[in-house]
Scaffold this active site. Structure first.
Site, short mmCIF file in Angstrom:
data_model
loop_
_atom_site.label_atom_id
_atom_site.label_comp_id
_atom_site.label_asym_id
_atom_site.label_seq_id
_atom_site.Cartn_x
_atom_site.Cartn_y
_atom_site.Cartn_z
N SER A 1 33.28 -20.84 -19.86
CA SER A 1 32.12 -20.43 -20.66
C SER A 1 32.27 -20.99 -22.08
CB SER A 1 32.03 -18.90 -20.71
OG SER A 1 33.09 -18.39 -21.53
N ASP B 1 29.99 -22.80 -17.53
CA ASP B 1 29.25 -21.59 -17.17
C ASP B 1 28.29 -21.22 -18.32
OD1 ASP B 1 28.67 -19.31 -15.65
OD2 ASP B 1 30.27 -18.12 -16.57
N HIS B 2 27.05 -20.96 -18.00
CA HIS B 2 26.04 -20.53 -18.99
C HIS B 2 26.01 -21.41 -20.24
CE1 HIS B 2 24.82 -16.93 -16.88
NE2 HIS B 2 26.09 -16.67 -16.64
N GLU C 1 19.10 -21.78 -14.14
CA GLU C 1 18.83 -20.39 -13.78
C GLU C 1 17.35 -20.09 -13.93
OE1 GLU C 1 21.61 -17.44 -15.22
OE2 GLU C 1 20.03 -15.93 -15.43
N GLY D 1 26.92 -12.58 -11.69
CA GLY D 1 27.10 -11.13 -11.75
C GLY D 1 27.59 -10.56 -10.44
N HIS E 1 25.50 -9.05 -15.09
CA HIS E 1 26.85 -9.33 -15.57
C HIS E 1 27.55 -8.05 -16.02
CE1 HIS E 1 24.99 -13.38 -16.08
NE2 HIS E 1 26.15 -13.74 -15.58
N GLY E 2 28.88 -8.06 -16.00
CA GLY E 2 29.64 -6.96 -16.56
C GLY E 2 30.06 -5.92 -15.55
N ASN F 1 29.84 -16.11 -8.48
CA ASN F 1 30.55 -16.04 -9.76
C ASN F 1 31.25 -14.70 -9.97
OD1 ASN F 1 29.20 -18.43 -10.10
ND2 ASN F 1 28.30 -17.91 -12.08
#
Ligand code: G3H
Ligand code: 13P
Ligand code: ZN
Length: 316
Positions: free
Chosen positions: A48, A81-82, A133, A211, A179-180, A253
């Site tokens: 990331s 990533d992202h 995305e 996520g 996420h998280g 992921n």
């Protein structure tokens, strides 16, 4: 051996999913490689923007090159990533990455298309694949917070249009995850109907699930018993990974779960061995526990045991 994400997807599609694991430091890197070698799985390393800035992007690349040398039998891709547009260009120019993710999902559809298309053109010119995305996951990413109510599932027809207009190689779809460590307030699960509809409109096209951490409840309980405050943490049902993979989800992921392993190992270590002030014993324990965790995820993803088949498929 670093290979292209596209080749890995080709082998996996419809059969199993590749675990895409984030790394930040040497201990995570060692645990990841050990776990994938022990479970004989191909995998994707994700980096990331935050990870690139944690020590230094050159440090991170150096650790991956070193791990590649330490574990010559490993087969993996390296993925941003992202990414924002600028970071994508930086990674494309570096020549180190197999693929980049441009995350313009917070922009209106046409702007997401235009931004993604610019990145696709730059990446494809250098043989690098692109993930984009569409839709919005709940939860917290680096700069963007989306609450559960604000999350927007991917519209399958829009997904087909997006793929055709951008030429992107894989698509992260919002299918109910976030996420998280706090993914669901109720009993929500994966929206298989969204995956099925996209796969019907875009057969053979690799889909990505972000996520995806399962937030194991025994891990949460141990963290809380050792002084943590993660009451109510909840993740994806890991038994849904393979059904998702069979329907076209080719990359899954997982980052948060690794952080939970790290937190549990260190909290218990400090609680149980207050006299220790050397980081190596707990680092060693973390590497062993993380390797074990990675192996268990690869089993659930169906990627465990695929290493030699992938090697033959790639002709390496
Ligand atoms: O989706 C985000 C990943 O979990 C990476 O997290 O941006 O804090 O490194 P990070
Ligand atoms: P988790 O927070 O569920 O591990 O998701 C990680 C992710 O999607 C990284 O892009
Ligand atoms: Zn993500």
């Amino acid at each position: 051996m670093i290979v292209t994400t596209k080749e890995l997807f080709k082998h996996a599609y419809g059969k199993y999913a590749l675990g895409a694991y984030n790394i930040n430091n040497a201990e995570q890197t060692m645990g990841l490689f050990r776990g994938c070698i022990e479970s004989k799985a191909p995998f994707i390393i994700q980096i990331s923007k935050g990870a690139r800035n944690y020590t230094n992007k050159i440090m991170l690349e150096g650790m991956i090159r070193a791990a590649d040398e330490i574990f010559p039998e490993a087969i993996f891709a390296v993925h941003l990533d992202h990414g924002d547009e600028q970071t994508c260009y930086d990674c494309i120019d570096s020549g180190f990455y197999s693929s980049v993710m441009i995350d313009a999902s917070s922009l209106p559809f046409e702007e997401n298309v235009a931004t993604t298309k610019r990145v696709v053109d730059a990446a494809h010119a250098k043989g690098i694949a692109v993930e984009a995305e569409l839709g919005q996951l709940g939860g917290v990413e680096e700069d963007i917070a989306v609450d559960e109510a604000g999350a927007k599932l991917t519209d399958p027809k829009q997904a087909a249009e997006f793929i055709a207009k951008t030429g992107v190689d894989s698509l992260a779809c919002a299918i109910g995850t976030s996420h998280g460590a706090f993914k669901f307030s109720g009993t929500q699960g994966l929206h298989f109907e969204v995956i099925e509809e996209i796969a019907k409109l875009c057969p053979g096209f690799p889909l990505v699930m972000h996520g995806s951490s399962s937030v194991p409840q025994d891990e949460v309980a141990r963290i809380n018993a050792a002084g943590g405050k993660l009451a109510g943490a909840k993740g994806v049902d890991a038994n849904e990974y393979l059904p998702a993979a069979k329907r076209g989800v080719t990359k899954i992921n997982i980052d948060t779960d690794g952080r939970l392993v790290w937190t549990r190992v260190h909290r218990e270590f400090f609680r149980d061995k207050p006299e220790v002030f050397d980081f190596r014993p707990m680092g060693k324990e973390f590497m062993a526990e993380y390797a074990k965790f990675i192996g268990s995820r690869n089993e659930l993803l169906g990627s465990a045991g695929q290493l030699e088949a992938v090697r033959a498929f790639l002709g390496k």
